[in-house]
Scaffold this active site. Structure first.
Site, short mmCIF file in Angstrom:
data_model
loop_
_atom_site.label_atom_id
_atom_site.label_comp_id
_atom_site.label_asym_id
_atom_site.label_seq_id
_atom_site.Cartn_x
_atom_site.Cartn_y
_atom_site.Cartn_z
N ILE B 165 0.83 -1.20 0.00
CA ILE B 165 0.00 0.00 0.00
C ILE B 165 0.87 1.26 0.00
O ILE B 165 0.68 2.15 -0.83
CB ILE B 165 -0.95 0.00 1.22
CG1 ILE B 165 -1.93 -1.19 1.13
CG2 ILE B 165 -1.71 1.31 1.32
CD1 ILE B 165 -2.79 -1.40 2.35
N ARG B 242 -4.17 0.85 11.25
CA ARG B 242 -5.02 0.40 12.34
C ARG B 242 -5.05 1.52 13.38
O ARG B 242 -4.07 2.25 13.54
CB ARG B 242 -4.45 -0.86 13.03
CG ARG B 242 -4.64 -2.15 12.23
CD ARG B 242 -6.09 -2.61 12.22
NE ARG B 242 -6.26 -3.85 11.47
CZ ARG B 242 -6.53 -3.90 10.17
NH1 ARG B 242 -6.63 -2.80 9.46
NH2 ARG B 242 -6.69 -5.05 9.56
N GLU B 271 -13.24 0.88 17.25
CA GLU B 271 -14.30 1.02 16.24
C GLU B 271 -15.54 0.24 16.67
O GLU B 271 -15.42 -0.85 17.23
CB GLU B 271 -13.78 0.47 14.92
CG GLU B 271 -12.65 1.32 14.38
CD GLU B 271 -11.91 0.65 13.24
OE1 GLU B 271 -12.45 -0.30 12.65
OE2 GLU B 271 -10.81 1.10 12.94
N HIS B 289 -13.60 2.92 8.54
CA HIS B 289 -12.76 1.78 8.16
C HIS B 289 -13.15 1.30 6.76
O HIS B 289 -13.44 0.14 6.54
CB HIS B 289 -12.88 0.63 9.18
CG HIS B 289 -11.68 -0.27 9.17
ND1 HIS B 289 -11.14 -0.84 10.30
CD2 HIS B 289 -10.89 -0.72 8.15
CE1 HIS B 289 -10.08 -1.58 9.98
NE2 HIS B 289 -9.92 -1.53 8.68
#
Lengths: 316, 324
Positions: B165, B242, B271, B289
Site C-alpha cells: 500500500i 489500524r 471502532e 474503516h
C-alpha cells in the site's frame, strides 16, 4: 503615486487588498451599492488607471466605458470570461491573468473531487459524525478510481496536470480539445460525445468561450451514463446545470464533483440531498500558497506596467 | 442443522465465524459446505466443539479474532484465510506452532487503499468534506467564501510502512510533485525515496505523514506525541492502517491545541466508537474503516479466497501467505 487609482471589484484576497491599498489609491467597487455604481465610477474615473477583477466580477463593457483612463486590467484568475476582451483590444487596454501558479491546485482538486465522489468521502465523514457507524455498521461499498478511464475536456496546462496525476492511479487518459496535441500519447476524440461514451470519469478543464458554453449537455451526460462521474473545475456555464440536476436525480448520471456553478454562490437545492455528488464553493485555487502567488503576480504585473517594463503574464 | 441442507455433502467444509456480506455468502456456498455458527443457538465455543472438530479450513471475515482458545477447538485446522490485509486479529505464533497456514488479502486491496489515503489527504488539505457541508447548509450565500486550504502539490510526504500500500501511495503522490520519504522496518535499497530509521526524524522532515504499516507489537503507537510534535503545527496525519498505530489520546490533544493542522482517520482504537472531540472538529476527515470497501475489491477478494483454499486442499503453497 497617490493619484494612481486602482479599482478593486470585489474582496478577493486580504493580502492583495492591503498591498494595493499601500501602493496605490485604492477604490473598492463593492462599497458602492449597485444603484450608485455608475456615480461611484464617474466621480473616480479621472484617476482610475487599473482594474483588478476576478472570476466573480471582472471588467465588462459598461465598466470599461465608464473608465476613460483605464490602461490595464489585471485579473486575479487564469480565466478571462469576465473580461470584455474585445473592448480592451479596441481601447488598447492591457490585460494580464494568473496562469501557471494555480495549475497544480486546480489539478489537485480535480483528482480530490474524483476520489471524493467515487469513494463517497464526505458522505462517509457525515455518516461517522452522525453516529450511523455505531448503529448501522460500515458504510456501503463504493467504487474504485484506480484503473478507470478518465476523459479530459481541454488539454491545456490544467488538463495536462490532471492527466499526469490520473495516470499515477493507473487511469487510461483520453481527451478532447480544439485540436489534437502532437506531443502526447493520450487518445484524442474529435467530439465530446464520443469522449463521454468512452470514459468513466469526465473532467471539464477547458476555458469558457462562446463555443464551450454548455459543452456538457444532456446528451453528453447520458453518454457518460449511470455509472459515469462528471467533474467540473472549469466554469459553471460549461455544464447545463438544470440538465445536470435532472440527470443526477433521475440516476441517468452516476455522480458529480462540482466546484463551479452557473449562478454562484447559488447552488441548485435539489443537489443537497444527493449522496453521489460532492459540492465545493469555487475553491479550485483557494490555498494560502496559491492565493499569495496569484496576488504577487497581479502586483508585479501592475508594477511592471506602471514602470513601463514588460508585463509578466500578458493576455493582451 | 447448521449447514445448508441444499449443499452437496461432497463439498469441502469451510467454517466461518461471522456472517459475511451476502455476495460472499452465496458465492462461497457454491464451492464449500459452509458451517455457519451465527445460525446456531449454541454459543460459539459449544458450536465449534460440536460441529467443527474435523474442519480443516477457516475463513475469517469482519476481522473476527482468532485466539489460542479458538484454535484449541479446531484440532484439524490446517488453513486460515482472512478477508483483510491486516492480520493483527490472528495469533500468528499460535498458528505457526500448530502448523496452521494463514493467508490474507494479498495486494488485492492495495490500489483502493492507496487511492483512499490520497483522497483523505487532499480532503484534509483542501477541506473538501468541510466545504461540501458548508455549501449544503446554505452558508455560501449567507456567510461568503470558505476559508482557504493548503496546497498539496510539492509538499513533503512521510510514509510509514512502504509495503504494497505504501509504495502505491508514494507512486500516486509523486505525480503531484511531492517529495517522498519513508520509515519502514528495514530500508529498501531499490526505492528512490529517502529512508528515515527514526519516525520522529521522518516527521520533522515531512508536511504530512501517511500511516500504512501493519500493526504489530513493534508498531503499536508508532505515532505518539513526540512524533506529532516533530510533525509540527502545519502537519497533517493520515491513518489507513489500524487505530492502535496512533496514540489516540495524544492525537486528540494535539488537534485540540492546534499542535498539528489536521488529520484524516479511517481507523480508530475502538471502532465503531469515535472520540467525541473529533466529531466536532472541521480540520479532520473521519471514515468508517472504508479504505478498501469497493465493489471491485469484493470480486477480486472472492477469487483470491477460492484460489487460496483450492491450493491448500491440493497440497500446494498458498497464494497470499502470511508468516508470523
Amino acid at each position: 503615486m497617490e493619484t494612481l487609482g486602482v479599482l478593486l471589484t470585489v474582496p478577493m484576497d486580504p493580502y492583495l487588498e492591503e498591498e494595493l491599498d499601500r501602493r496605490y489609491n485604492l477604490f473598492r467597487l463593492w462599497e458602492a451599492p449597485l444603484e450608485s455604481r455608475r456615480d461611484f465610477l464617474f466621480t473616480r474615473a479621472g484617476s482610475i488607471r487599473a482594474l483588478v477583477g476576478n472570476t466573480n466580477v471582472g471588467a465588462d463593457a459598461e465598466t470599461i466605458d465608464a473608465l476613460p483612463r483605464l490602461e490595464i486590467v489585471s485579473t486575479f484568475s487564469v480565466g478571462l470570461d469576465k473580461i470584455n476582451l474585445d473592448k480592451c483590444r479596441e481601447r488598447g487596454i492591457r490585460v494580464t491573468n494568473t496562469p501557471d501558479v494555480l495549475t497544480d491546485d486546480v489539478a489537485d482538486l480535480a483528482i480530490g473531487l474524483a476520489i471524493a465522489v467515487l469513494r463517497r468521502i464526505p458522505q462517509v465523514d457525515r455518516y461517522v459524525r452522525d453516529g450511523s457507524w455505531k448503529t448501522k455498521g460500515d458504510y456501503k461499498l463504493t467504487t474504485k478510481l484506480s484503473g478507470k478511464t478518465v476523459g479530459i475536456i481541454g488539454l491545456g496546462r490544467i488538463g495536462m496536470a490532471i492527466a499526469k496525476r490520473a495516470e499515477a492511479f493507473g487511469c487510461p487518459i483520453i481527451y478532447h480539445s480544439r485540436s489534437e496535441k502532437p506531443d502526447t500519447n493520450y487518445k484524442y476524440y474529435s467530439n465530446v460525445l464520443d469522449l463521454a461514451a468512452n470514459c468513466e470519469v469526465l473532467i471539464v478543464a477547458c476555458s469558457l468561450t462562446p463555443e464551450t458554453r454548455h459543452i456538457v449537455n444532456r446528451k453528453i451526460m447520458d453518454a457518460l451514463g449511470p455509472k459515469g462521474v462528471l467533474i467540473n473545475i472549469g466554469r459553471g456555464l460549461h455544464v447545463d446545470e438544470s440538465e445536470l440536476v435532472k440527470a443526477l436525480v433521475q440516476g441517468r448520471l452516476g455522480g458529480a464533483g462540482i466546484d463551479v456553478f452557473e449562478h454562484e454562490p447559488h447552488v441548485p437545492q435539489e443537489l443537497f440531498g444527493l449522496d453521489n455528488v460532492v459540492l465545493v464553493p469555487h475553491v479550485g485555487s483557494d490555498t494560502m500558497e496559491t492565493c499569495k502567488a496569484m496576488a504577487d503576480l497581479v502586483l508585479q504585473n501592475l508594477e511592471a506596467h506602471f514602470s513601463c517594463k514588460l508585463l509578466l503574464t500578458p493576455v493582451l | 442443522m447448521v449447514g445448508d441442507e441444499t449443499q452437496s455433502p461432497d463439498l469441502q467444509p469451510l467454517l466461518l465465524l461471522r456472517k459475511p456480506i451476502a455476495f460472499l455468502l452465496s458465492s462461497l456456498s457454491t464451492h464449500f459446505h459452509l458451517l455457519k455458527p451465527w445460525e446456531s443457538p449454541l454459543p460459539l465455543p459449544a458450536f465449534l466443539s460440536t460441529h467443527a472438530t474435523t474442519v480443516q479450513a477457516l475463513l475469517i471475515t469482519g476481522l473476527a479474532p482468532v485466539t489460542a482458545a479458538i484454535l484449541d477447538s479446531l484440532p484439524s485446522l490446517g488453513c486460515i484465510v482472512t478477508t483483510s490485509v491486516g492480520v493483527d486479529h490472528i495469533d500468528l505464533l499460535e498458528c505457526a506452532r500448530r502448523g496452521v497456514a494463514v493467508a490474507n488479502a494479498g495486494s488485492v486491496f492495495s490500489d483502493d487503499a492507496a487511492d483512499y489515503a490520497v483522497g483523505l489527504l487532499i480532503d484534509v488539505l483542501r477541506r473538501i468534506s468541510a466545504a461540501d457541508g458548508y455549501l449544503r447548509q446554505g452558508l455560501w450565500t449567507l456567510a461568503g467564501d470558505y476559508p482557504l486550504g493548503s496546497k498539496l502539490s510539492g509538499k513533503r510526504i512521510g510514509i510509514i510502512g512502504l509495503g504494497s500500500i505504501g509504495s502505491r501511495v508514494a507512486k500516486r503522490l509523486q505525480a503531484f510533485s511531492c517529495t517522498i520519504s519513508y520509515n519502514s522496518l528495514t530500508m529498501k535499497p531499490s526505492v528512490p525515496y529517502k529512508f528515515y530509521p527514526n519516525v520522529c526524524d521522518l516527521a520533522s522532515n515531512s508536511d504530512a505523514l501517511i500511516v500504512c504499516c501493519a500493526l504489530t507489537s513493534k508498531t503499536h503507537h508508532i505515532i505518539n506525541k513526540d512524533v506529532l510534535s516533530a510533525l509540527g503545527k502545519q502537519g497533517i496525519i493520515i491513518n489507513i492502517g489500524r487505530g492502535a498505530l496512533v496514540d489516540e489520546e495524544d492525537l486528540i490533544k494535539c488537534l485540540m491545541n492546534a499542535d498539528i493542522k489536521g488529520a484524516g482517520l479511517d481507523v480508530f482504537k475502538n471502532e465503531p466508537l469515535v472520540p467525541k472531540e473529533l466529531l466536532s472538529m472541521n480540520n479532520v476527515v473521519l471514515s468508517s474503516h472504508s479504505a478498501v470497501n469497493t465493489e471491485e475489491n469484493i470480486l477480486d477478494l472472492y477469487q483470491l479466497i477460492i484460489a487460496n483454499f483450492e491450493a491448500f486442499f491440493a497440497g500446494r503453497p498458498l497464494i497470499s501467505p502470511v508468516s508470523a
